[in-house]
Design an enzyme around this catalytic site. Sequence first.
Site, PDB file in Angstrom:
ATOM      1  N   CYS A  49     -37.835   9.994  -1.270  1.00 32.33           N
ATOM      2  CA  CYS A  49     -36.486   9.469  -1.517  1.00 32.33           C
ATOM      3  C   CYS A  49     -36.376   7.965  -1.253  1.00 32.33           C
ATOM      4  CB  CYS A  49     -35.468  10.213  -0.664  1.00 32.33           C
ATOM      5  SG  CYS A  49     -35.552  11.981  -0.928  1.00 32.33           S
TER       6      CYS A  49
ATOM      7  N   ASN B 125     -28.564  15.546  -4.205  1.00 38.95           N
ATOM      8  CA  ASN B 125     -29.635  14.644  -3.773  1.00 38.95           C
ATOM      9  C   ASN B 125     -30.668  14.542  -4.905  1.00 38.95           C
ATOM     10  OD1 ASN B 125     -31.931  13.514  -2.656  1.00 38.95           O
ATOM     11  ND2 ASN B 125     -31.789  14.636  -0.723  1.00 38.95           N
TER      12      ASN B 125
ATOM     13  N   HIS C 205     -28.987   6.294   0.369  1.00 36.71           N
ATOM     14  CA  HIS C 205     -29.543   7.475  -0.302  1.00 36.71           C
ATOM     15  C   HIS C 205     -28.553   8.632  -0.153  1.00 36.71           C
ATOM     16  CE1 HIS C 205     -31.995  10.733  -1.493  1.00 36.71           C
ATOM     17  NE2 HIS C 205     -32.293  11.157  -0.280  1.00 36.71           N
TER      18      HIS C 205
HETATM   19  O1  UT7 Z   1     -33.547  13.473   0.843  1.00 37.98           O
HETATM   20  C1  UT7 Z   1     -34.388  13.889   1.859  1.00 37.98           C
HETATM   21  C2  UT7 Z   1     -33.695  13.818   3.160  1.00 37.98           C
HETATM   22  N1  UT7 Z   1     -32.961  15.027   3.368  1.00 37.98           N
HETATM   23  C3  UT7 Z   1     -31.918  15.042   4.189  1.00 37.98           C
HETATM   24  O2  UT7 Z   1     -31.534  14.020   4.677  1.00 37.98           O
HETATM   25  C4  UT7 Z   1     -31.260  16.346   4.534  1.00 37.98           C
HETATM   26  C5  UT7 Z   1     -30.899  16.358   5.997  1.00 37.98           C
HETATM   27  N2  UT7 Z   1     -30.357  17.630   6.449  1.00 37.98           N
HETATM   28  C6  UT7 Z   1     -29.159  18.103   6.067  1.00 37.98           C
HETATM   29  O3  UT7 Z   1     -28.491  17.513   5.249  1.00 37.98           O
HETATM   30  C7  UT7 Z   1     -28.622  19.354   6.730  1.00 37.98           C
HETATM   31  O4  UT7 Z   1     -29.445  19.676   7.826  1.00 37.98           O
HETATM   32  C8  UT7 Z   1     -28.508  20.582   5.773  1.00 37.98           C
HETATM   33  C9  UT7 Z   1     -27.374  20.379   4.794  1.00 37.98           C
HETATM   34  C10 UT7 Z   1     -29.808  20.763   5.019  1.00 37.98           C
HETATM   35  C11 UT7 Z   1     -28.232  21.847   6.557  1.00 37.98           C
HETATM   36  O5  UT7 Z   1     -27.039  21.692   7.331  1.00 37.98           O
HETATM   37  P1  UT7 Z   1     -27.012  22.076   8.873  1.00 37.98           P
HETATM   38  O6  UT7 Z   1     -25.656  21.850   9.355  1.00 37.98           O
HETATM   39  O7  UT7 Z   1     -28.134  21.335   9.542  1.00 37.98           O
HETATM   40  O8  UT7 Z   1     -27.288  23.630   8.822  1.00 37.98           O
HETATM   41  P2  UT7 Z   1     -28.475  24.477   9.454  1.00 37.98           P
HETATM   42  O9  UT7 Z   1     -29.734  24.256   8.703  1.00 37.98           O
HETATM   43  O10 UT7 Z   1     -28.518  24.234  10.935  1.00 37.98           O
HETATM   44  O11 UT7 Z   1     -27.975  25.951   9.193  1.00 37.98           O
HETATM   45  C12 UT7 Z   1     -26.800  26.469   9.810  1.00 37.98           C
HETATM   46  C13 UT7 Z   1     -26.557  27.885   9.330  1.00 37.98           C
HETATM   47  C14 UT7 Z   1     -27.775  28.785   9.445  1.00 37.98           C
HETATM   48  O12 UT7 Z   1     -27.329  30.075   9.782  1.00 37.98           O
HETATM   49  P3  UT7 Z   1     -27.424  30.592  11.297  1.00 37.98           P
HETATM   50  O13 UT7 Z   1     -28.881  30.523  11.645  1.00 37.98           O
HETATM   51  O14 UT7 Z   1     -26.589  29.642  12.105  1.00 37.98           O
HETATM   52  O15 UT7 Z   1     -26.881  31.970  11.216  1.00 37.98           O
HETATM   53  C15 UT7 Z   1     -28.347  28.811   8.036  1.00 37.98           C
HETATM   54  O16 UT7 Z   1     -29.071  30.006   7.778  1.00 37.98           O
HETATM   55  O17 UT7 Z   1     -26.224  27.862   7.928  1.00 37.98           O
HETATM   56  C16 UT7 Z   1     -27.073  28.772   7.215  1.00 37.98           C
HETATM   57  N3  UT7 Z   1     -27.296  28.234   5.867  1.00 37.98           N
HETATM   58  C17 UT7 Z   1     -26.471  28.507   4.834  1.00 37.98           C
HETATM   59  N4  UT7 Z   1     -25.352  29.239   4.744  1.00 37.98           N
HETATM   60  C18 UT7 Z   1     -24.739  29.278   3.537  1.00 37.98           C
HETATM   61  C19 UT7 Z   1     -28.290  27.422   5.443  1.00 37.98           C
HETATM   62  N5  UT7 Z   1     -28.124  27.153   4.132  1.00 37.98           N
HETATM   63  C20 UT7 Z   1     -27.006  27.804   3.749  1.00 37.98           C
HETATM   64  C21 UT7 Z   1     -26.332  27.898   2.517  1.00 37.98           C
HETATM   65  N6  UT7 Z   1     -25.208  28.630   2.465  1.00 37.98           N
HETATM   66  N7  UT7 Z   1     -26.761  27.248   1.406  1.00 37.98           N
END
Ligand code: UT7
Length: 324
Positions: A113, A281, A251
């Site tokens: 990215c 993204n 980004h």
């Molecule tokens: O371009 C490259 C650079 N990339 C980035 O900068 C991305 C950086 N990271 C992020 O933007 C965020 O970490 C995400 C958007 C990817 C994820 O958000 P988060 O607030 O960090 O969520 P998480 O991964 O901690 O997941 C929280 C919960 C989990 O459930 P439990 O374990 O708490 O029960 C996941 O299983 O959300 C669940 N989850 C979803 N639920 C509904 C993960 N993906 C989804 C989904 N829909 N699509």
Amino acid sequence: MTGIKIAGTGSYLPEFELTNELLETIVETNDEWITSRTGIKSRRTADGETNLFMSTASCKSAIENAGIDKKDIAAVICATFTNDYYTPSVACLLQRDLGLNEGTLAFDLNAACSGFLYGMHTAYSLLRNTPDKYALVVGTDLVSNVLDYTDRSTCILFGDGSGAAVIGLDKDSPYYFTPGSIGNDTSLYCPSNVTPNNPFRKNKRKSSAPFIFMEGSEVFKFAVESIKKCISQTLAAAGVAIGEIDHFVLHQANGRIIATAAKRLGAPIEKFFMNIGKYGNTSAASIPIALAEMNQNGMFRRGDKVVACAFGGGLTYGASYFTF
Ligand code: UT7
């Protein structure tokens, strides 16, 4: 100082809109979760377009916007991690399809990215040997080719697209860049998809699915820390205060990352461009797509002070400062 000027910008986005509602039909997710965690409502995904097709379109539009003669392009640098081939490079095929000189230095660059900003910096360095020429810098990715559409933690984030800029040197313009590279193949990676066919190979490597894997929360932390660090370093080198910046073009990975960065930098969120809601993204394409959209919408006045900042796989990051 001799810095850079963006002479023209262009972009291409596939027509097909993959909305959150459509994603709800294939993985266990919902619009409320995606919107509140990322700011993404929809993204474009290729439906037959190749990376080269998208890049050709964004480059044509950037060259037209710059109003330059194609003969004056000395280099084509294409930032991508989703080339259609291992070889030839997208950049080399752009030489053919755009009808550029055979003497053009054409190559791809992979910094995920952060690729477009790495490409801009490479262009700046190369142009110092040919100061009357231009470089075409392209950020382009067909991320849908390497997405696992059964993995809700990644398939909701990414879209496809291409952005390009014609870059020239300008002896009265500033240009500063702070890069960062931290080798890491566990937080964010995409294995190559080669099944070796070599009968003499006794030691087989374990092959993994050729899809993006990301530890989202780790990458989130890395992103907010590196944004603050590299923007601060870049502006300190330039001797420019945060309050003087007209536009922050970050980004587009997550609206919450951009909001957190704005807060930590002490800059008003209104100065941070955001189009993640409609495109998601788009990896290396996100910054040049943003620049093209801002340019097309008349958001830049000549001389506006711009900070661009990217972060992603590698891990890589970088911030540049230039005037439009
Ligand atoms: O371009 C490259 C650079 N990339 C980035 O900068 C991305 C950086 N990271 C992020 O933007 C965020 O970490 C995400 C958007 C990817 C994820 O958000 P988060 O607030 O960090 O969520 P998480 O991964 O901690 O997941 C929280 C919960 C989990 O459930 P439990 O374990 O708490 O029960 C996941 O299983 O959300 C669940 N989850 C979803 N639920 C509904 C993960 N993906 C989804 C989904 N829909 N699509």
